[in-house]
Enzyme design. Structure first.
Site, PDB file in Angstrom:
ATOM      1  N   CYS A  38       0.817  -1.233   0.000  1.00 20.08           N
ATOM      2  CA  CYS A  38       0.000   0.000   0.000  1.00 20.08           C
ATOM      3  C   CYS A  38       0.841   1.270   0.000  1.00 20.08           C
ATOM      4  CB  CYS A  38      -0.943   0.004   1.194  1.00 20.08           C
ATOM      5  SG  CYS A  38      -2.133  -1.338   1.126  1.00 20.08           S
ATOM      6  N   HIS A  74      -3.753   7.076   1.816  1.00 20.81           N
ATOM      7  CA  HIS A  74      -4.067   5.732   1.325  1.00 20.81           C
ATOM      8  C   HIS A  74      -5.507   5.383   1.699  1.00 20.81           C
ATOM      9  CE1 HIS A  74      -3.786   1.719   0.074  1.00 20.81           C
ATOM     10  NE2 HIS A  74      -3.971   1.230   1.276  1.00 20.81           N
ATOM     11  N   ASN A 118      -9.880  -0.662  -1.312  1.00 15.97           N
ATOM     12  CA  ASN A 118      -8.425  -0.501  -1.204  1.00 15.97           C
ATOM     13  C   ASN A 118      -7.763  -1.100  -2.443  1.00 15.97           C
ATOM     14  OD1 ASN A 118      -5.713  -0.634  -0.552  1.00 15.97           O
ATOM     15  ND2 ASN A 118      -6.015  -1.515   1.478  1.00 15.97           N
TER      16      ASN A 118
END
Ligand code: UT7
Length: 332
Positions: free
Chosen positions: A114, A259, A289
């Site tokens: 990520c 994020h 995500n």
């Protein structure tokens, strides 16, 4: 020379998978998913249509078009993904071929989950400032839907992740008005088994055994609460660190691109730093995500919607598996 963001682009697959769609295949519900994560829907690829490479290609072409650049004006590719089209070679070279480069520009593949985009951007920034390259294409392209456990057993992870690609082009610029001011990067390997996909592993020969019971380590696993707590702490710290490096304060920041793993994580980070929630843009409601693709996708949308203007002080921040995390402070 400084590093300036020239353009961005993105792509998500056509197939929308809502929380209500997930209710039909596992024991979950829209209320739980929205309350705990903020996610309403995500995009999942349809078999035979999108691949990591095809999504990366579309996002890259959009970034090239928006910058009015011919592909051969790019000096370098940095590519990142968790699940690639080939185990090797990396997708960077596949992207070089699919974009039609006539030059043998280098292609670097990174794997930083990520926080991959922050890591990639810092590498691009360092090369540009050293004078080695002038224009660098950075791409994150992620397909999670083909490797998650879509049963009740895997619901804590499978409801969170989506597929998509994001691209950004950065260039050398003598202008002081637009530039990357500071980047911080961190990792803490003791968190490596808290969020991971263990197989196929280097210790498996052959890599995938097609007999006996299905090995559950072929699915990603996560201790969600631990990831959550670390994400809030580390992303807050990273923003403070880039502020301290540049003698600025969180109050000076015009916009934050964080994020997109969980809306509550991002709200807590902003609250820790006393940054109003209006100074950010979230895409996880629509896309979930998308690991390394998340920052460029969210940045791209925020710019298109006019939320980020040239001259704004923008913080990018991410935390993910590894653990790895980082932040970038830039003058857009
Ligand atoms: O970039 C990093 C990527 N990952 C993250 O950032 C994830 C960070 N963690 C999180 O976002 C949150 O921890 C989750 C959204 C994963 C989970 O939220 P939580 O508030 O921490 O819930 P929990 O894991 O403590 O689980 C609460 C309950 C459990 O049931 P019991 O034991 O209380 O009966 C779970 O089994 O919720 C259950 N549960 C679900 N229920 C419905 C777990 N997943 C689901 C689900 N639908 N999808």
């Amino acid at each position: 020379m400084n590093t300036k963001i020239l353009s961005s682009g993105m792509y998500v697959p056509n197939q929308v998978v809502t929380n209500f769609d997930l209710e039909k295949i596992m024991e979950t519900n829209d209320e739980w998913i929205q309350q705990r994560s903020g996610i309403k829907e995500r995009r999942w690829v349809e078999p035979g249509i999108d691949t990591t490479l095809s999504m990366a290609t579309v996002a890259s072409k959009q970034a090239l078009d928006r910058a009015h650049l011919n592909v051969d004006e790019i000096d370098m590719i940095i590519f990142g993904a968790l699940v690639t089209d080939y185990v090797f070679p990396g997708t960077g070279v596949l992207l070089q071929e699919s974009l039609g480069f006539s030059k043998t520009v280098p292609a670097l593949d990174i794997r930083n989950q990520c926080s991959g985009f922050i890591y990639a951007l810092s590498v691009a920034d360092a090369w540009i400032r050293s004078g080695m390259y002038k224009k660098i294409l950075i791409v994150g392209s992620e397909i999670h839907s083909t490797s998650i456990d879509k049963t009740t057993r895997g619901r804590d992870i499978s409801v969170l992740f989506g597929d998509g690609a994001g691209a950004m082009i950065v260039e050398a610029c003598a202008d002081e008005k637009s530039k990357i001011l500071s980047t911080v990067l961190h990792s803490e390997g003791k968190g490596s088994s808290v969020l991971c996909l263990k197989k196929p592993s280097s210790n498996d020969s052959p890599r995938i055994q097609i007999s006996g019971d299905f090995d559950l380590e072929l699915y990603p696993q996560m201790e969600g609460r631990l990831v959550f707590k670390n994400a809030v702490t580390r992303m807050s710290e990273a923003i403070l660190e880039v502020c301290s490096n540049t003698n600025t304060s969180p109050d000076d920041i015009d916009f934050v691109i964080a994020h997109q793993a969980n809306l509550r994580i991002n709200q807590m980070v902003l609250d820790n730093l006393k940054i109003p929630h209006s100074k950010t843009h979230n895409t996880l409601q629509k896309y979930g995500n998308t690991t390394m693709a998340t920052i460029p996708i969210t940045f791209d949308e925020a710019v298109l919607e006019g939320k980020i203007q040239r001259g704004d002080l923008v913080a990018l921040v991410a935390f993910g598996a590894g653990f790895t995390w980082g932040a970038t402070l830039l003058r857009y």
